[in-house]
Design a protein around this motif. Structure first.
Motif, PDB file in Angstrom:
ATOM      1  N   TRP A  32      36.439  45.266  46.974  1.00 50.93           N
ATOM      2  CA  TRP A  32      35.979  44.223  46.633  1.00 50.93           C
ATOM      3  C   TRP A  32      36.516  42.932  45.966  1.00 50.93           C
ATOM      4  CZ3 TRP A  32      38.375  49.110  45.835  1.00 50.93           C
ATOM      5  CH2 TRP A  32      37.842  50.163  45.333  1.00 50.93           C
ATOM      6  N   GLN A  33      35.280  41.814  45.805  1.00 47.68           N
ATOM      7  CA  GLN A  33      35.793  40.753  45.689  1.00 47.68           C
ATOM      8  C   GLN A  33      35.561  39.612  44.204  1.00 47.68           C
ATOM      9  OE1 GLN A  33      33.573  37.755  47.627  1.00 47.68           O
ATOM     10  NE2 GLN A  33      35.128  36.905  48.988  1.00 47.68           N
ATOM     11  N   CYS A  34      36.153  39.037  43.634  1.00 50.07           N
ATOM     12  CA  CYS A  34      36.635  38.110  42.245  1.00 50.07           C
ATOM     13  C   CYS A  34      34.830  37.125  42.361  1.00 50.07           C
ATOM     14  CB  CYS A  34      37.753  37.650  41.868  1.00 50.07           C
ATOM     15  SG  CYS A  34      37.524  36.544  40.336  1.00 50.07           S
ATOM     16  N   SER A  83      37.637  34.235  44.026  1.00 45.07           N
ATOM     17  CA  SER A  83      36.831  34.945  45.628  1.00 45.07           C
ATOM     18  C   SER A  83      37.679  35.511  46.122  1.00 45.07           C
ATOM     19  CB  SER A  83      36.580  33.852  46.248  1.00 45.07           C
ATOM     20  OG  SER A  83      35.261  33.292  46.512  1.00 45.07           O
ATOM     21  N   ASP A 108      40.160  38.489  47.541  1.00 45.86           N
ATOM     22  CA  ASP A 108      39.942  40.249  47.555  1.00 45.86           C
ATOM     23  C   ASP A 108      40.976  41.108  46.956  1.00 45.86           C
ATOM     24  OD1 ASP A 108      37.825  39.590  48.962  1.00 45.86           O
ATOM     25  OD2 ASP A 108      38.939  38.857  50.797  1.00 45.86           O
ATOM     26  N   ARG A 134      41.548  45.221  48.266  1.00 41.49           N
ATOM     27  CA  ARG A 134      41.424  46.075  49.532  1.00 41.49           C
ATOM     28  C   ARG A 134      41.971  47.479  48.534  1.00 41.49           C
ATOM     29  NH1 ARG A 134      38.414  43.677  53.198  1.00 41.49           N
ATOM     30  NH2 ARG A 134      38.485  40.833  53.451  1.00 41.49           N
ATOM     31  N   CYS A 176      39.636  40.558  37.599  1.00 42.00           N
ATOM     32  CA  CYS A 176      40.252  40.325  38.914  1.00 42.00           C
ATOM     33  C   CYS A 176      41.909  39.670  37.492  1.00 42.00           C
ATOM     34  CB  CYS A 176      39.811  38.507  39.473  1.00 42.00           C
ATOM     35  SG  CYS A 176      40.667  37.616  40.574  1.00 42.00           S
ATOM     36  N   LEU A 230      34.840  41.436  38.600  1.00 42.62           N
ATOM     37  CA  LEU A 230      34.078  41.770  40.369  1.00 42.62           C
ATOM     38  C   LEU A 230      33.189  43.180  41.336  1.00 42.62           C
ATOM     39  CD1 LEU A 230      37.919  44.294  40.419  1.00 42.62           C
ATOM     40  CD2 LEU A 230      38.029  41.714  41.545  1.00 42.62           C
TER      41      LEU A 230
END
Length: 172
Positions: free
Chosen positions: A142-144, A148, A150, A152, A165, A172
């Protein structure tokens, strides 16, 4: 893994690790699902068993070395990683059991064991370092949206509808 552990012990310590751990069944190799971000872990405990006479005097003192190496099923996904992780964790056991160093896990004694392993098994691509430098293959990411960052994971443990986040509280 067991075969390479045996090769490490006979080549690097002339069988001393196996000899010290013999009274407890030898060094145990454990594949585990619980290690998610580290590839391996060395565990060691020394137990002193005293046999005493009726008058209280020590008759026999025996040292039992309980040693194991945990290997991460989710992280070790190639033979090369297996060889390097096993050699790294073996150096920890040598450091604990032979050098007697328990308070400085990656100090000069560890580095001396690492150098011996790297030299002896360089033809097999073994290079023991103080940190593993390979990527971990996570199944989910997922990424904010805002910063940005990450995230995992090996499982779907993040719910983007519910979780935010940790850095900026963005979606996210």
């Amino acid at each position: 893994a067991e075969e390479f552990l045996s090769q490490l012990d006979s080549t690097i310590t002339e069988g001393k690790i196996a000899e010290l751990a013999e009274s407890t069944g030898g060094v145990k190799l454990l594949w585990t699902k619980s290690l998610n971000t580290t590839a391996g872990r060395a565990n060691w405990k020394k137990e002193t068993v005293r046999t005493t006479a009726a008058d209280g005097a020590d008759v026999k003192v025996q040292l039992n070395h309980h040693a194991s190496i945990e290997l991460a099923e989710k992280v070790i996904d190639s033979e090369q990683k297996l060889l390097n992780v096993l050699a790294h964790e073996f150096c920890h056991l040598a450091n604990f059991m032979i050098s007697g160093v328990t308070n400085n896990p990656h100090g000069k004694e560890f580095k001396a064991w690492a150098s011996k392993c790297s030299t002896a098994f360089s033809t097999r691509g073994v290079k023991v370092t103080t940190k593993h430098s390979y990527d971990i293959d996570f199944k989910y990411a997922w990424q904010c949206d805002s910063c940005s960052l990450d995230y995992r994971r090996h499982s779907k443990s993040i719910n983007p509808e519910k979780h935010r986040c940790g850095g900026c509280k963005g979606k996210l």
